[in-house]
Design an enzyme around this catalytic site. Sequence first.
Site, PDB file in Angstrom:
ATOM      1  N   HIS A  90      -2.222   6.408  -3.194  1.00 20.88           N
ATOM      2  CA  HIS A  90      -0.939   5.844  -3.628  1.00 20.88           C
ATOM      3  C   HIS A  90      -0.730   4.453  -3.013  1.00 20.88           C
ATOM      4  O   HIS A  90      -0.300   3.519  -3.701  1.00 20.88           O
ATOM      5  CB  HIS A  90       0.212   6.768  -3.230  1.00 20.88           C
ATOM      6  CG  HIS A  90       0.498   7.847  -4.225  1.00 20.88           C
ATOM      7  ND1 HIS A  90      -0.277   8.992  -4.320  1.00 20.88           N
ATOM      8  CD2 HIS A  90       1.468   7.978  -5.165  1.00 20.88           C
ATOM      9  CE1 HIS A  90       0.202   9.771  -5.271  1.00 20.88           C
ATOM     10  NE2 HIS A  90       1.262   9.175  -5.810  1.00 20.88           N
ATOM     11  N   GLU A  91      -1.018   4.342  -1.726  1.00 24.82           N
ATOM     12  CA  GLU A  91      -0.842   3.050  -1.059  1.00 24.82           C
ATOM     13  C   GLU A  91      -1.812   2.017  -1.613  1.00 24.82           C
ATOM     14  O   GLU A  91      -1.462   0.835  -1.767  1.00 24.82           O
ATOM     15  CB  GLU A  91      -1.036   3.217   0.449  1.00 24.82           C
ATOM     16  CG  GLU A  91      -0.516   2.054   1.268  1.00 24.82           C
ATOM     17  CD  GLU A  91       0.975   1.847   1.071  1.00 24.82           C
ATOM     18  OE1 GLU A  91       1.343   0.773   0.561  1.00 24.82           O
ATOM     19  OE2 GLU A  91       1.755   2.759   1.409  1.00 24.82           O
TER      20      GLU A  91
END
Length: 318
Positions: free
Chosen positions: A228-229
Amino acid sequence: SGSVLIMCSVILWMKLVSYVHANSDYRNHPESSDLVANFVQDIDDVSKTCTYPQNVTLLNIYYFWVAPTLTYQIAFPRLIRRNWLRILTLITRLFLSNVLIIFLIAQVVSPNLMSLIEDLESGKHVFSVEIFADYLLKLGIASTYIWLLVFYSYFHVFFNLLAELLKFGDRVFYRDWWNSSNVSAYWRLWNLPVHYWLIRHLYFPIIRLGINKTGAMIAVFFFSAVMHEYVISIPFHMIRPWSFLGMMGQIPLVAITKYFDKLRPGSSIGNLIFWLTFCIIGQPMAILMYTIDYYNIKNDVATDSGCVGSACGLRGEL
């Protein structure tokens, strides 16, 4: 465009991992390909007799790359024909849902973020609880609507459109995650292609290493947090921990909501916690934090180059 390219690269990488792992199983356990053909319904005659390594062809991997799934198998359920009327309605719904997303971003999200940047440039104390809560409330409902529209347009409309064009028979891309009584159920139900990939290629391999279920769950959330990051930070050319911390924060929420689910079976406490923490608070807070960090980075770059604020515009005019 950067986010789209990063997302496509991640999807392709996940598909290639699944392709390699699945064909390794078919090579080491030839009987598994026969089991797939026997259990999968509505497959064509060619797929019924296909075994490893006959499936390792360019046409086969190209079909898998485009198909709305992340987990490879030697045979997929296929439909006999395409429904062109359904394809037309799906394209129309995809267009309308994206128009609504753009409208909400342009009319609600963007003006509020511009107002936040103006507050930052004017030197106001925007980190006060009152002002931060004000922006949180302004973005909360709009970001929830946008997220729901993105979910609808991507998981329901776009995936079904791909499936219809490819005559792909498996159309279960999500289940009723909105009724989840705990956060764990939500993560199992809202994105089935990713859930199946994580279970097959990460969770079960970790379990087979002798690690308990809790350790495997933490490893899955850690992997998801990193991805996600990566998808969010790289297009903005900055590494920040907000998405990572948000995903890792799901682990205590899983324990808390499971506790309430056992304490009050059938209650909506866990569902309420999910909607508040994920949609009403979590997403708008992430938007605010990334906006503030992105502004600070751009402001630092402008300062380093010798111009700040109106001075940069003056230099450009000169």
